[in-house]
Design an enzyme around this catalytic site. Structure first.
Site, PDB file in Angstrom:
ATOM      1  N   GLY B  96       0.840  -1.194   0.000  1.00  0.00           N
ATOM      2  CA  GLY B  96       0.000   0.000   0.000  1.00  0.00           C
ATOM      3  C   GLY B  96       0.866   1.231   0.000  1.00  0.00           C
ATOM      4  O   GLY B  96       2.055   1.191   0.346  1.00  0.00           O
ATOM      5  N   GLY B  98       0.679   5.478   0.922  1.00  0.00           N
ATOM      6  CA  GLY B  98      -0.104   6.619   1.399  1.00  0.00           C
ATOM      7  C   GLY B  98       0.681   7.869   1.118  1.00  0.00           C
ATOM      8  O   GLY B  98       1.743   7.827   0.503  1.00  0.00           O
ATOM      9  N   GLY B 101       4.215   7.783   3.213  1.00  0.00           N
ATOM     10  CA  GLY B 101       5.074   6.623   3.271  1.00  0.00           C
ATOM     11  C   GLY B 101       4.376   5.451   2.632  1.00  0.00           C
ATOM     12  O   GLY B 101       3.477   5.627   1.818  1.00  0.00           O
ATOM     13  N   ASP B 212     -11.977  10.952   9.296  1.00  0.00           N
ATOM     14  CA  ASP B 212     -11.499  10.668   7.951  1.00  0.00           C
ATOM     15  C   ASP B 212     -11.864   9.255   7.530  1.00  0.00           C
ATOM     16  O   ASP B 212     -11.064   8.544   6.938  1.00  0.00           O
ATOM     17  CB  ASP B 212      -9.990  10.895   7.876  1.00  0.00           C
ATOM     18  CG  ASP B 212      -9.528  11.070   6.433  1.00  0.00           C
ATOM     19  OD1 ASP B 212     -10.326  11.573   5.620  1.00  0.00           O
ATOM     20  OD2 ASP B 212      -8.391  10.692   6.127  1.00  0.00           O
TER      21      ASP B 212
HETATM   22  N1  LIG Z   1      -2.674  -3.554   8.548  1.00  0.00           N
HETATM   23  C1  LIG Z   1      -2.768  -3.598   7.214  1.00  0.00           C
HETATM   24  N2  LIG Z   1      -2.918  -4.772   6.580  1.00  0.00           N
HETATM   25  C2  LIG Z   1      -3.022  -4.806   5.234  1.00  0.00           C
HETATM   26  N3  LIG Z   1      -2.978  -3.731   4.434  1.00  0.00           N
HETATM   27  C3  LIG Z   1      -2.826  -2.537   4.993  1.00  0.00           C
HETATM   28  C4  LIG Z   1      -2.708  -2.396   6.404  1.00  0.00           C
HETATM   29  N4  LIG Z   1      -2.573  -1.081   6.696  1.00  0.00           N
HETATM   30  C5  LIG Z   1      -2.602  -0.435   5.512  1.00  0.00           C
HETATM   31  N5  LIG Z   1      -2.752  -1.296   4.477  1.00  0.00           N
HETATM   32  C6  LIG Z   1      -2.815  -0.973   3.040  1.00  0.00           C
HETATM   33  O1  LIG Z   1      -2.035   0.180   2.771  1.00  0.00           O
HETATM   34  C7  LIG Z   1      -2.858   1.236   2.276  1.00  0.00           C
HETATM   35  C8  LIG Z   1      -2.364   2.560   2.823  1.00  0.00           C
HETATM   36  O2  LIG Z   1      -2.435   2.534   4.222  1.00  0.00           O
HETATM   37  P1  LIG Z   1      -2.866   3.789   5.020  1.00  0.00           P
HETATM   38  O3  LIG Z   1      -4.179   4.267   4.533  1.00  0.00           O
HETATM   39  O4  LIG Z   1      -2.746   3.464   6.442  1.00  0.00           O
HETATM   40  O5  LIG Z   1      -1.715   4.754   4.532  1.00  0.00           O
HETATM   41  P2  LIG Z   1      -1.582   6.238   4.883  1.00  0.00           P
HETATM   42  O6  LIG Z   1      -0.153   6.600   4.853  1.00  0.00           O
HETATM   43  O7  LIG Z   1      -2.329   6.496   6.102  1.00  0.00           O
HETATM   44  O8  LIG Z   1      -2.318   6.947   3.713  1.00  0.00           O
HETATM   45  P3  LIG Z   1      -3.175   8.236   3.884  1.00  0.00           P
HETATM   46  O9  LIG Z   1      -2.535   9.052   4.946  1.00  0.00           O
HETATM   47  O10 LIG Z   1      -3.081   8.835   2.527  1.00  0.00           O
HETATM   48  O11 LIG Z   1      -4.551   7.751   4.247  1.00  0.00           O
HETATM   49  C9  LIG Z   1      -4.267   0.872   2.733  1.00  0.00           C
HETATM   50  O12 LIG Z   1      -5.235   1.443   1.921  1.00  0.00           O
HETATM   51  C10 LIG Z   1      -4.229  -0.640   2.642  1.00  0.00           C
HETATM   52  O13 LIG Z   1      -4.425  -1.086   1.335  1.00  0.00           O
END
Ligand SMILES: Nc1ncnc2c1ncn2[C@@H]1O[C@H](COP(=O)(O)OP(=O)(O)OP(=O)(O)O)[C@@H](O)[C@H]1O
Lengths: 202, 440
Positions: B96, B98, B101, B212
């Site tokens: 994934g 975001g 990172g 969010d």
């Molecule tokens: N615990 C997990 N198990 C499996 N996949 C995960 C997990 N955590 C995150 N992901 C995958 O990674 C993607 C990005 O994670 P996350 O949304 O936490 O990133 P982020 O950095 O918070 O992004 P943003 O801040 O833009 O929302 C998720 O949409 C999901 O597909």
């Protein structure tokens, strides 16, 4: 013991910190070894945590603890602490407090990061002299408390961190006495410290 | 006698002031954690006793169990001192990405356990003042020992990054699922919305407002059940949340007509095509954000229910109600929702669904089959995720020890209280004894 006028902002802050630090935990009980567990592991975790906290505390007053203010590492007029190690200072040597602290913190860090002394792999036994090393570490950490309380307590009060330091100190005191990890002789400066705001833990 | 003259506060450098504040907070946290850990330890002991009672064990067996338990606790003590680092994990795959990172599937080398590792670049967070939010995420993940929230096992840091080691949810996220499907059936929708209702309610009960909720943050476990992730993390201050961002925009953006005139099928296709890009951008998408969050007038729990309504719409219709060519347009539509929230006649859905106010029995839905069953071939199967290119893990340029004090000396003590270890995760070698598992 320092008192703040009720109603002042300082007093409120002081109270708040006190509350969050004293809430619901009897530190005397908290230091006791839980039934059936390994003493060395219990001690090791505490030593590392104490080191980190004492280091942080010293960090808050370190800019007031200089070659000029504290040319000799001491705990009041009666106690002078000399540094000794396996490297440069084979004989006990009088040093300034900041220099002493630097050497002390670095030395402890080396000890606790040494797998042979503080093993982190599950199953690896502690060395036979583990408690001896720990005693040395804790006695030296205790001196930091002594120095901070006697020479820099004004600063601690000014920063509003008495409750923090006191709690940490009390915790430390209960811990070392519970397991007899510091000689009573080392603890002596305590008597004069109590007059300076250090809590009477007993 | 005090030898030092005291320096008045006013002469204190701001660096010192910050350091003092941080020290105080660290010490306060230490002691409140100490209380919590003390209580957790007692809870574990009680749980053990209770289970043994229920199983009707004999004294001898009890004694053995107790000493096995004490051994586990000692092991935990020891593991608390281990300085976990990147080198303890084998990185298997990027799963994934975001704004701040990436998320990787990793395997802990010694135990072989598989986790999701979220990597966040410190520099980005400091720059964008996200530190508070990171802490919020860490705190909620730590606090919420709930089956609706993605569990966090460890966290650590190095010079460059923060690392969150979380349970791996092999089902992927709702965004990816929605991108793959045209629409969901009413039954499927009902299932996911019902579970998400329970999930949101559980964090509200902990006193958190997510703010969010969006399909990207709804993850699916191996059975297809919903869990929440990403607590108002970086997203909390993403530009999408800031009204000024929209205020300063050129309002005469002409582009929107094309989108407006598309039929719902084309709209859905366009939406799905651009969706992944929206998820990566630091701007984020305002599609799911409640109007009151944009306005400076304050908001409450209700904003999370708003987001859920938007998601439900998207599930049934194929794109969210306010989607537009540009975030600016979307924002305008959200603010104008009374006029802009319409249901396309060519996608008929039930009146009941339209109401958006659904009431559910508070049953325990996890025992029921999921709406869409998840297929997983192995523990590290990532076929439910999109493909991501391999990337260099963001390695620190200088070798450093992981010791917290080193970090402190390096002045990134803003992250000082960051490191965390969970009993359950650390002692989970081989099977986790049933009494240590979360109630399932
Ligand atoms: N615990 C997990 N198990 C499996 N996949 C995960 C997990 N955590 C995150 N992901 C995958 O990674 C993607 C990005 O994670 P996350 O949304 O936490 O990133 P982020 O950095 O918070 O992004 P943003 O801040 O833009 O929302 C998720 O949409 C999901 O597909």
């Amino acid at each position: 013991k320092r008192k703040f006028e009720p109603g002042t902002q300082r007093f409120e802050l002081h109270k708040k910190a006190q509350a969050s630090l004293n809430a619901g935990l009897d530190l005397k009980l908290a230091v006791q070894l839980p039934a059936g567990e390994e003493l060395n592991d219990w001690v090791a975790v505490h030593v590392v945590d104490f080191f980190n906290r004492v280091n942080l505390i010293y960090g808050t007053i370190s800019d007031g603890c200089t070659e000029r203010s504290c040319p000799i590492m001491s705990g009041g007029p009666k106690y002078e602490y000399r540094w000794q190690d396996e490297n440069k200072f084979r004989r006990p040597t009088a040093l300034s407090a900041p220099r002493y602290m630097d050497l002390l913190m670095d030395w402890i860090e080396v000890q606790i990061n040494n797998e042979d002394v503080f093993p982190t792999n599950v199953g690896t036994p502690f060395p036979k002299n583990f408690l001896q090393v720990v005693k040395k570490i804790l006695s030296r950490l205790f001196r930091v408390f002594v120095h901070v309380y006697i020479h820099h307590f004004d600063r601690i009060a000014q920063l509003g961190s008495e409750a923090h330091v006191n709690t940490c100190y009390k915790h430390f005191y209960y811990f070392v006495t519970e397991f007899g990890l510091i000689d009573t002789k080392e603890l002596e400066p305590l008597v004069s410290m109590e007059r300076r705001g250090c809590p009477d833990p007993v | 006698m005090a030898m030092t003259g005291s320096t008045p506060c006013s002469s204190m450098s701001s660096h010192t002031k910050e350091r003092v504040t941080m020290t105080k907070v660290t010490l306060e946290n230490f002691y409140s954690n100490l209380i919590a850990q003390h209580e957790e330890r007692e809870m574990r002991q009680k749980k053990l006793e209770k289970v043994m009672e229920e199983e009707g064990l004999k004294d001898e067996e009890k004694r053995l169990r107790r000493s096995a338990h004490a051994r586990k606790e000692t092991e935990f003590l020891r593991l608390k001192r281990t300085r976990l680092g990147l080198e303890d994990f084998e990185s298997l795959k990027v799963i994934g990405r975001g704004a701040f990172g990436e998320v990787r599937l990793v395997q802990k080398k010694d135990t072989g356990h598989v986790y999701a590792m979220k990597i966040l670049r410190k520099a980005d967070m400091l720059e964008k003042e996200q530190v508070g939010h990171i802490r919020a995420e860490r705190d909620i993940l730590v606090e919420a020992d709930s089956l609706w929230v993605v569990k966090m096992f460890y966290s650590f840091q190095d010079k460059l990054n923060l690392y969150l080691i979380m349970e791996f949810l092999p089902g992927g996220d709702m965004m990816t699922l929605l991108m793959k499907k045209d629409t969901l059936t009413e039954e499927e929708t009902q299932f996911y919305i019902a579970e998400t209702v329970l999930a949101i309610d559980s964090i509200h009960q902990l006193g958190f407002i997510h703010r969010d909720i969006k399909p990207d943050n709804l993850l699916l476990d191996s059975k297809g059940h919903v869990k929440l992730s990403d607590f108002g993390l970086c997203t909390g201050l993403k530009k999408a949340h800031r009204t000024e961002f929209y205020r300063n925009l050129n309002h005469s953006l002409p582009s929107d007509f094309t989108f407006q005139n598309m039929n719902s099928k084309r709209k859905a296709e366009t939406w799905k095509r651009n969706r992944r890009q929206l998820a990566f951008s630091t701007v984020g998408t305002p599609d799911y954000i409640a109007p009151e969050v944009f306005m400076q007038t304050g908001y409450n729990k209700l904003c999370d229910w708003w987001s859920l309504g938007v998601i439900m719409y998207e599930m049934l219709i194929g794109y969210p109600p306010f989607c537009s060519e540009t975030p600016q347009e979307t924002y305008k539509k959200v603010m104008n929702w009374k006029e802009t929230l319409t249901f396309p006649p060519e996608v008929p859905i039930s009146e009941k669904a339209k109401d958006l106010i659904l009431r559910y029995q508070r049953t325990f839905p996890l025992e029921r089959p999921a709406a869409i069953s998840i297929e997983i071939k192995s523990i590290d199967d990532t076929s439910n995720f999109d493909e991501f290119p391999e990337s260099d893990i963001l390695k620190p340029t200088v070798a450093t020890s992981n010791h917290p004090d080193t970090d402190y000396k390096n002045k990134d003590w803003v992250f000082i209280n960051y490191t965390y270890k969970r009993f359950e995760g650390l002692t989970a070698r081989g099977a986790i004894p049933s009494y240590m598992k979360a109630a399932k």
